[in-house]
Scaffold this motif. Structure first.
Motif, short mmCIF file in Angstrom:
data_model
loop_
_atom_site.label_atom_id
_atom_site.label_comp_id
_atom_site.label_asym_id
_atom_site.label_seq_id
_atom_site.Cartn_x
_atom_site.Cartn_y
_atom_site.Cartn_z
N LEU A 112 79.97 46.76 55.04
CA LEU A 112 80.20 48.19 55.23
C LEU A 112 78.88 48.92 55.46
CD1 LEU A 112 82.98 49.33 52.74
CD2 LEU A 112 83.13 48.90 55.16
N ASN A 113 78.21 48.54 56.51
CA ASN A 113 76.98 49.23 56.92
C ASN A 113 76.96 49.22 58.44
OD1 ASN A 113 74.33 49.93 57.67
ND2 ASN A 113 73.52 49.22 55.69
N SER A 114 77.22 50.38 59.04
CA SER A 114 77.38 50.43 60.49
C SER A 114 76.08 50.16 61.23
CB SER A 114 77.94 51.80 60.91
OG SER A 114 77.15 52.84 60.41
N ALA A 115 74.94 50.21 60.54
CA ALA A 115 73.67 49.91 61.20
C ALA A 115 73.44 48.42 61.34
CB ALA A 115 72.51 50.54 60.41
N LEU A 116 74.23 47.62 60.62
CA LEU A 116 74.08 46.17 60.66
C LEU A 116 75.22 45.53 61.43
CD1 LEU A 116 73.21 45.59 56.90
CD2 LEU A 116 71.59 45.59 58.80
N GLY A 117 74.94 44.42 62.05
CA GLY A 117 76.00 43.62 62.65
C GLY A 117 76.58 42.70 61.59
N PRO A 118 77.44 41.78 61.99
CA PRO A 118 77.98 40.81 61.03
C PRO A 118 76.88 39.89 60.50
CG PRO A 118 78.61 40.24 63.28
CD PRO A 118 77.96 41.58 63.36
N LEU A 119 77.01 39.48 59.24
CA LEU A 119 76.02 38.63 58.59
C LEU A 119 76.70 37.37 58.07
CD1 LEU A 119 74.19 41.40 56.51
CD2 LEU A 119 73.48 40.45 58.71
N ASP A 120 75.96 36.26 58.06
CA ASP A 120 76.49 34.99 57.56
C ASP A 120 76.06 34.76 56.11
OD1 ASP A 120 77.60 34.63 59.98
OD2 ASP A 120 76.31 32.99 60.63
N TYR A 121 77.01 34.20 55.33
CA TYR A 121 76.74 33.91 53.92
C TYR A 121 77.29 32.53 53.57
CZ TYR A 121 75.44 38.79 53.13
OH TYR A 121 74.81 39.99 53.18
N ARG A 122 76.80 32.00 52.45
CA ARG A 122 77.31 30.74 51.92
C ARG A 122 78.39 31.04 50.88
NH1 ARG A 122 72.99 29.01 49.72
NH2 ARG A 122 72.23 27.69 51.41
N VAL A 123 79.44 30.22 50.87
CA VAL A 123 80.50 30.35 49.87
C VAL A 123 80.18 29.39 48.73
CG1 VAL A 123 82.96 30.19 49.38
CG2 VAL A 123 82.18 30.93 51.65
N PRO A 124 79.89 29.90 47.53
CA PRO A 124 79.56 29.00 46.42
C PRO A 124 80.76 28.15 46.00
CG PRO A 124 79.76 31.26 45.65
CD PRO A 124 79.84 31.31 47.14
N HIS A 125 80.49 27.04 45.40
CA HIS A 125 81.54 26.11 44.97
C HIS A 125 82.49 26.81 44.00
CE1 HIS A 125 83.51 22.34 44.09
NE2 HIS A 125 83.35 22.56 42.79
N GLY A 126 83.79 26.64 44.22
CA GLY A 126 84.79 27.21 43.32
C GLY A 126 85.29 28.58 43.73
N LEU A 127 84.67 29.18 44.76
CA LEU A 127 85.10 30.50 45.23
C LEU A 127 85.95 30.32 46.50
CD1 LEU A 127 84.48 33.37 44.14
CD2 LEU A 127 82.80 33.59 45.99
N ALA A 128 87.18 30.79 46.48
CA ALA A 128 88.09 30.61 47.63
C ALA A 128 88.08 31.87 48.49
CB ALA A 128 89.50 30.33 47.13
N VAL A 129 87.74 31.69 49.77
CA VAL A 129 87.79 32.82 50.71
C VAL A 129 88.52 32.38 51.97
CG1 VAL A 129 85.63 33.82 49.87
CG2 VAL A 129 85.59 32.26 51.83
N GLU A 130 89.00 33.36 52.72
CA GLU A 130 89.67 33.12 53.99
C GLU A 130 89.40 34.32 54.88
OE1 GLU A 130 94.04 33.98 53.85
OE2 GLU A 130 93.70 33.94 51.67
N PRO A 131 89.69 34.23 56.20
CA PRO A 131 89.52 35.42 57.03
C PRO A 131 90.31 36.59 56.47
CG PRO A 131 89.84 33.49 58.40
CD PRO A 131 90.06 33.04 56.98
N GLY A 132 89.64 37.72 56.31
CA GLY A 132 90.28 38.90 55.73
C GLY A 132 89.94 39.12 54.27
N SER A 133 89.38 38.11 53.59
CA SER A 133 89.01 38.28 52.18
C SER A 133 87.98 39.40 52.04
CB SER A 133 88.42 36.98 51.61
OG SER A 133 89.42 35.98 51.50
N ILE A 134 88.19 40.25 51.04
CA ILE A 134 87.25 41.34 50.76
C ILE A 134 86.26 40.81 49.73
CG2 ILE A 134 87.00 43.72 49.96
CD1 ILE A 134 90.01 44.08 50.70
N VAL A 135 84.98 40.84 50.08
CA VAL A 135 83.98 40.18 49.24
C VAL A 135 82.83 41.14 48.92
CG1 VAL A 135 84.52 37.90 50.17
CG2 VAL A 135 82.73 39.28 51.26
#
Length: 722
Positions: free
Chosen positions: A9-32
């Motif tokens: 949620l920062n319009s000055a930035l483009g999309p950023l890549d992150y690592r998903v730590p072990h045990g954390l479940a995410v999918e497209p659309g997950s709010i993180v």
């Protein structure tokens, strides 16, 4: 997933890549929650192929996502809508997504809050204010400040009632469930024409396929009751419904009509909600528990779990166009949301926009018509008053024929409405000695005098100052004179002529919340008001059976300026306000005061020949290549320094691409050359319909660089040319 792309949620930035730590479940659309330097930002996980990143980094440099919010993922249809809105309106995706995550508190766990309600006990000391508070609060429950606002007393009065035991504190879950509307609660008696229209809309909901439908019905034809049948069908099917209204003031009358039909109120979404109400509504919408939502344009981007129907009421209204931030048009975005969700969209209007009518002509939208008023009520008779032939008295604004009609209604104990789309007392105040005019220090706009609050106000930036005793230029006393009328001045004229008449001024200054709107409706229905003097706020949505006279004080006002939609807006507005008259058993009469009774728009209003007017307007748009037959985009350059704004506007103008079928006009100083302390220049792009003007503008501006103090905004499909 070990690596994900996040739209933060920062319009000055483009999309950023992150690592998903072990045990954390995410999918497209997950709010993180994701780290950015020392800060933590909210974001949504996105498909990498749909949101390319300019700065790919290696896995070893990725930072971990910190947490996943306690909320359902943002669904694929809504993600596609965010992408489309961003692309079409040339806005950063994060700015669009911010409207989806409009309540950050909704992403946290369950919360409890203390609210207050009356116990039924009478306090030992019952003052007039305490009595008023208990009467107005009734069975309501809320925070102390909310109860004080409802009762129109100070918070100290409510706290005193708490101490006396007349009001008690209760702990409530802020996410308590909403009642479910009952589609069988009070089915209406529909006329054969209404039943046929309702059956068509119900069939569309049952088919659960994308299908935009124009519900074109004259004022008083029962459009709301008809589309309520489609809402009922969506509720039966377990689907969610979104109803968009153009004004927050219309929410309260709508809620009452909805309650009468379905036995409970829908979930409301608008800027007047407090944070706990927004949180509760957002979570109920995201879980699918909120079955029917009524809201302002921002409700379009909420994360509905199971959307089955979208209704845009008063779909012609220009207030559906957002004029700051993301410059989207809610009517058009609603159609796109319906397309992505695969659900029907109903556009309800008595005066459809030419753009919508053209979609019907092309066969892209279905049309359902209601050509007659419900219950045998007749459309009001409309007469033009030529102000050159029948002028008002000197220093007055109401013509003799309108005055006579008002007197007749007062004698009959019927209600009247005087319409003037200008707030305040006078649009300009000047000194009769030296000619000094009061101008806003932040904008190139005159200060509007408001006598009710004894202030001069700018209606563009909100700057206010007291009315001075002496002229600031020549220091002369008692020389300041108002020029032209606003609604307050018309109300003064009415009060001077009929001191016994009960007058109500209805503008955004007096009706600023749904509660104030409900109070006004209650007074009208109780017969406590004889004459309403109002702006466009009263042109739509209200049903007062005893209102039989409408007087349009200045029908020419909307024709001023260079707006290509001026005639269409004037026709829509006067036609809508005319529709407030004669909605019950008593016949209605409308008088339109104008200096140009022979103008095409005035002739169309008097004769009732809407088709001829729309045909002529459509043809003139076609010849000019104007929307919907061509495309406009405005480029607005602003800065606190005039030289900087002028320089960048000139740079943009000089570097304009030469595209076949596209013309760039300007730069030129904007009609509002200064707004909120910023100097403004405008360019207008006019292109043929088939040209992808967004791609052209994106590449054009993408090759330019300007300093941070200069702001460049693009408004695709502009409605304001100021």
């Amino acid at each position: 997933m070990s690596r994900v792309r996040v739209l933060v949620l920062n319009s000055a930035l483009g999309p950023l890549d992150y690592r998903v730590p072990h045990g954390l479940a995410v999918e497209p659309g997950s709010i993180v929650v994701a780290p950015l330097g020392p800060r933590q930002l909210l974001g949504v996980v996105w498909e990498p192929d749909r949101l390319p990143s300019e700065n790919e980094v290696g896995d070893n440099r990725l930072r971990n996502i910190l947490a996943v919010a306690d909320a359902p993922p943002v669904g694929e249809p809504l993600r596609r809508l965010i992408e489309w809105t961003s692309d079409y309106y040339l806005a950063p995706p994060a700015s669009v997504m911010r409207m989806t995550l409009a309540s950050t508190s909704a992403l946290e766990g369950t919360r409890m809050v203390v609210e207050y309600r009356a116990t039924g006990a009478t306090p030992p000391r019952l003052t007039p204010q305490r009595s008023q508070a208990l009467e107005r609060i009734g069975t309501r429950q809320g925070l102390i400040r909310e109860l004080a606002a409802v009762a129109d007393v100070s918070e100290a009065v409510i706290r005193g009632l708490v101490k006396s035991g007349a009001i008690e504190a209760v702990e409530v879950d802020v996410d308590s469930p909403y009642p479910v509307p009952d589609p069988e609660h009070a089915p209406p008696e529909l006329s054969p024409e209404q039943r046929e229209a309702a059956d068509t809309l119900v069939a569309g909901v049952a088919a659960q396929a994308f299908e935009p439908t124009l519900l074109d019905g004259v004022t008083g034809s029962g459009k709301t009751e008809v589309y309520f049948e489609a809402v009922a069908e969506a509720v039966r099917a377990g689907k969610q419904t979104l109803v968009l209204l153009p004004e927050i003031a219309l929410t309260e009358p709508f809620l009452k009509r909805f309650h009468d039909r379905f036995g409970c109120e829908p979930v409301a979404w608008h800027s007047g909600l407090r944070s706990t109400q927004r949180r509760r509504a957002w979570r109920a919408i995201a879980s699918g528990e909120a079955r029917v939502v009524v809201g302002a344009r921002s409700a379009l981007f909420l994360p509905y779990a199971n959307l089955g129907l979208i209704v845009v009421d008063e779909a012609h209204e220009t207030s559906f166009k957002q004029e700051d931030g993301v410059h989207y048009h809610a009517r058009d975005v609603a159609v796109m949301r319906g397309r992505f969700e695969g659900c029907p969209v109903i556009l309800a209007s008595a005066t459809p926009a030419i753009e919508t009518r053209q979609q019907v002509v092309l066969g892209r939208y279905k049309e359902v018509r209601l050509p007659a008023r419900f219950g045998g009520a007749e459309l009001p008779e409309i007469e033009a008053i030529d102000l050159l032939a029948e002028p008002p008295e000197r220093g007055r604004w109401l013509a003799p024929r309108l005055i006579q009609a008002l007197e007749d209604r007062i004698e009959k104990r019927e209600q009247s409405l005087l319409f003037l789309n200008r707030r305040g007392y006078a649009p300009l105040t000047l000194c009769r000695t030296c000619g000094h005019r009061f101008q806003c220090p932040n904008c190139t706009a005159w200060m509007v005098e408001h006598r009710l609050t004894r202030r001069l106000a700018c209606h563009h930036c909100g700057h206010i100052e007291p009315v001075p005793r002496v002229c600031p230029e020549c220091q002369a006393e008692d020389t300041l004179v108002p020029c032209g009328p606003g609604v307050e001045r018309i109300a003064d004229e009415v009060a001077a002529r009929w001191p016994e008449a009960r007058v109500a001024i209805v503008t955004s200054d007096t009706i600023w919340s749904p509660a104030k709107a409900a109070e006004f409706v209650g007074r009208m229905e109780a017969g406590d008001i004889d004459i309403v003097v109002g702006t466009q706020l009263v042109t739509k949505g209200y049903h007062f059976p005893n209102l039989t006279l409408v007087g349009v004080v200045d029908a020419d006002l909307g024709l001023e300026g260079g707006d290509l939609r001026a005639a269409e807006r004037t026709f829509q507005q006067i036609r809508q306000v005319s529709g407030r008259a004669g909605r019950g058993a008593k016949p209605g009469q409308v008088y339109v005061q104008t200096h140009s009774p022979k103008a095409g728009v005035m002739q169309a209003l008097v004769t009732g020949d809407a088709e001829a007017f729309y045909d002529a307007e459509t043809e003139s748009r076609r010849e000019a290549g104007a929307p919907p037959f061509g495309r406009y985009a405005a480029i607005i350059v602003s800065s606190e320094e005039q030289a900087a704004a002028a320089e960048i506007a000139g740079l943009i103008g000089r570097s304009a691409p030469h595209e076949e079928g596209m013309h760039v006009y300007g730069p030129a100083p904007a009609p509002l050359a200064m707004l909120r302390g910023r100097h403004r220049y405008r360019l207008l792009v006019h292109a043929r319909r088939a040209l992808d003007v967004q791609d052209v503008i994106r590449e054009w501006l993408g090759n330019l660089v300007w300093p941070a103090k200069v702001r460049v905004t693009v408004d695709v499909d502009p409605y304001s040319f100021l």
